[in-house]
Design an enzyme around this catalytic site. Structure first.
Site, PDB file in Angstrom:
ATOM      1  N   TRP A 101      43.824  44.615  43.825  1.00 60.22           N
ATOM      2  CA  TRP A 101      42.877  43.405  43.850  1.00 60.22           C
ATOM      3  C   TRP A 101      41.509  43.841  43.257  1.00 60.22           C
ATOM      4  O   TRP A 101      40.950  42.588  42.412  1.00 60.22           O
ATOM      5  CB  TRP A 101      42.693  42.892  45.163  1.00 60.22           C
ATOM      6  CG  TRP A 101      43.616  42.442  45.702  1.00 60.22           C
ATOM      7  CD1 TRP A 101      44.674  42.856  46.989  1.00 60.22           C
ATOM      8  CD2 TRP A 101      44.900  41.549  45.179  1.00 60.22           C
ATOM      9  NE1 TRP A 101      45.743  42.229  47.177  1.00 60.22           N
ATOM     10  CE2 TRP A 101      46.186  41.295  46.301  1.00 60.22           C
ATOM     11  CE3 TRP A 101      44.822  40.573  44.047  1.00 60.22           C
ATOM     12  CZ2 TRP A 101      46.872  40.337  46.214  1.00 60.22           C
ATOM     13  CZ3 TRP A 101      45.746  39.565  44.154  1.00 60.22           C
ATOM     14  CH2 TRP A 101      46.798  39.782  44.895  1.00 60.22           C
ATOM     15  N   ASP A 168      34.780  41.020  48.183  1.00 63.62           N
ATOM     16  CA  ASP A 168      36.217  40.436  48.464  1.00 63.62           C
ATOM     17  C   ASP A 168      36.686  40.709  49.592  1.00 63.62           C
ATOM     18  O   ASP A 168      36.798  41.993  50.057  1.00 63.62           O
ATOM     19  CB  ASP A 168      37.123  40.863  47.338  1.00 63.62           C
ATOM     20  CG  ASP A 168      38.359  40.216  47.383  1.00 63.62           C
ATOM     21  OD1 ASP A 168      38.738  39.497  48.407  1.00 63.62           O
ATOM     22  OD2 ASP A 168      39.244  40.493  46.750  1.00 63.62           O
ATOM     23  N   LYS A 192      44.941  35.504  54.850  1.00 64.32           N
ATOM     24  CA  LYS A 192      45.328  36.629  55.397  1.00 64.32           C
ATOM     25  C   LYS A 192      44.924  36.568  56.833  1.00 64.32           C
ATOM     26  O   LYS A 192      45.446  37.321  57.858  1.00 64.32           O
ATOM     27  CB  LYS A 192      44.604  37.881  54.566  1.00 64.32           C
ATOM     28  CG  LYS A 192      44.654  37.803  53.373  1.00 64.32           C
ATOM     29  CD  LYS A 192      46.198  38.377  52.781  1.00 64.32           C
ATOM     30  CE  LYS A 192      46.795  38.296  51.209  1.00 64.32           C
ATOM     31  NZ  LYS A 192      45.779  38.423  50.335  1.00 64.32           N
TER      32      LYS A 192
HETATM   33  C1  LIG Z   1      45.573  38.364  48.815  1.00 65.96           C
HETATM   34  C2  LIG Z   1      44.308  38.890  48.428  1.00 65.96           C
HETATM   35  C3  LIG Z   1      43.841  38.406  46.849  1.00 65.96           C
HETATM   36  C4  LIG Z   1      44.396  37.386  46.271  1.00 65.96           C
HETATM   37  O1  LIG Z   1      44.197  36.240  47.158  1.00 65.96           O
HETATM   38  P1  LIG Z   1      44.754  34.617  46.420  1.00 65.96           P
HETATM   39  O2  LIG Z   1      44.363  33.911  47.280  1.00 65.96           O
HETATM   40  O3  LIG Z   1      46.260  34.788  46.434  1.00 65.96           O
HETATM   41  O4  LIG Z   1      44.291  34.510  44.969  1.00 65.96           O
HETATM   42  C5  LIG Z   1      42.544  38.991  46.372  1.00 65.96           C
HETATM   43  N1  LIG Z   1      41.972  39.910  47.146  1.00 65.96           N
HETATM   44  C6  LIG Z   1      42.410  40.853  48.407  1.00 65.96           C
HETATM   45  C7  LIG Z   1      41.776  41.717  49.024  1.00 65.96           C
HETATM   46  C8  LIG Z   1      43.580  40.235  48.788  1.00 65.96           C
HETATM   47  O5  LIG Z   1      44.218  40.628  49.947  1.00 65.96           O
END
Ligand SMILES: *Cc1c(COP(=O)(O)O)cnc(C)c1O
Length: 356
Positions: A101, A168, A192
């Site tokens: 990511w 993030d 998540k």
């Molecule tokens: C799942 C995830 C993403 C991607 O998220 P989307 O909503 O599918 O774009 C980005 N960063 C992390 C740390 C993730 O776990």
């Protein structure tokens, strides 16, 4: 058979949240309408939007210097919205490369400015969080991925940064208290830990915006969404409602301090068994272990499939590791009860006995 949902994402949500969400699909708050067929400008939905925002503010103690937004496009859209809004083409931003990511965020940012990777654990297949690095003071921001969903690593301490910190937090958002004032921008895809796929929470310090001189498309400019309370266009109403219910649930258990206590206990239960059981071993540096995504492998040839079959036959779902790590990944997000973690631990012990 009861299913224990260890999925990495979309992840487990509280049962009571799912029940209320299902009811809202038929008759939302006795309006006689489904939430799915209701104007987002209705009083009933505006109340949802306000409550969702105020719960984020309350749980994380977000000050008025920050806007709280519910946007669509997933965390992946933040990979480009962040540099588009914070970086002019001749300016520099620095990134920590801690996995897939983080890499995707770096790739997108490179379209918009000078990007420098100042720390990386790539050579060790991202099994640890890099901690030795210098942050250049002429950088516009420093970007980190607080929990690395695929590898199972997590920053246990947020690095001190002389420049604005951007994070993030998709896979550990609302799993522990964070000091929002350490950050200038936080984003998290909901699926998540706080809701279904379809909305992304963004917490942004208002005074860092509008300084790049770029012509930003309206939908991609944070400043469009702030005065409109995330309703410049039709927002993802249902995901926002489910996020609100999940945030209410977090508040009902006492907020992020008890949430963290629960998450520490669950993670300890599982990591203790991984460390004790001779048939399994963890894949990451102990001090950087994620409380959300627990990655482990078997220590003997040819027994991985056997354990997977045993686990599946007991309702354990979603523990197959990501293809870049192999083995197993048990995601134990907020809503995962300790009793389900115990079922997995009991099976690991049963497996050990069966192997003599
Ligand atoms: C799942 C995830 C993403 C991607 O998220 P989307 O909503 O599918 O774009 C980005 N960063 C992390 C740390 C993730 O776990």
């Amino acid at each position: 058979m009861k299913i224990h949902n260890f999925s990495a994402g979309p992840g487990i949500l509280p049962q009571e949240v799912m029940q209320k969400a299902a009811e809202a699909c038929i008759n939302f708050n006795d309006t006689g309408l489904s939430l799915l067929e209701m104007s987002h400008r209705s009083k009933a939905f505006e109340a949802v939007m306000h409550e969702a925002e105020s719960l984020v503010r309350e749980l994380l103690q977000v000050s008025e210097d920050y806007a709280v937004l519910f946007l669509s496009g997933g965390a992946s859209s933040q990979f480009f919205m962040v540099p588009l809004n914070l970086l002019a083409p001749d300016q520099k931003a620095v990134y920590s490369d801690t996995g897939v990511w983080a890499n995707k965020s770096i790739k997108e940012a490179k379209r918009y400015g000078q990007i420098e990777v100042i720390a990386s654990s790539k050579d060790a297949n991202y099994t640890f969080i890099p901690k030795e690095f210098d942050i250049p003071t002429d950088a516009k921001y420093f970007h980190i991925t607080t929990n690395n969903t695929i590898y199972g690593t997590e920053y246990q301490h947020i690095p001190k940064s002389p420049v604005p910190l951007v994070a993030d937090m998709s896979s550990n958002f609302m799993s522990r208290p964070v000091n929002v004032s350490d950050f200038d921008l936080i984003y998290a895809g909901a699926q998540k830990n706080v809701g279904p796929a379809g909305c992304t929470v963004v917490i942004v310090k208002k005074d860092i915006l509008g300084k790049t001189g770029r012509d930003i498309p309206s939908m991609l400019d944070y400043r469009t969404h702030i005065p409109e309370i995330s309703m410049y266009n039709t927002p993802p109403v249902f995901p926002i409602y489910v996020c609100m219910l999940t945030l209410r649930w977090i508040k009902s258990i006492g907020g992020l301090i008890p949430m963290e206590v629960r998450n520490i206990a669950k993670a300890k239960l599982l990591y203790d068994e991984i460390d004790r059981n001779p048939l399994f071993k963890g894949t990451t540096a102990v001090e950087d272990r994620s409380r959300m995504n627990v990655t482990f492998v078997t220590t003997r040839e040819g027994i991985e499939g056997e354990f997977m079959t045993l686990a599946q036959s007991h309702g354990i779902d979603g523990i197959k590791g990501h293809r870049s790590v192999g083995g197993f990944r048990a995601s134990i997000y907020n809503a995962m009860p300790q009793s389900s973690v115990q079922v997995l631990v009991d099976l690991m012990q049963e497996f050990e006995k069966s192997k003599g």
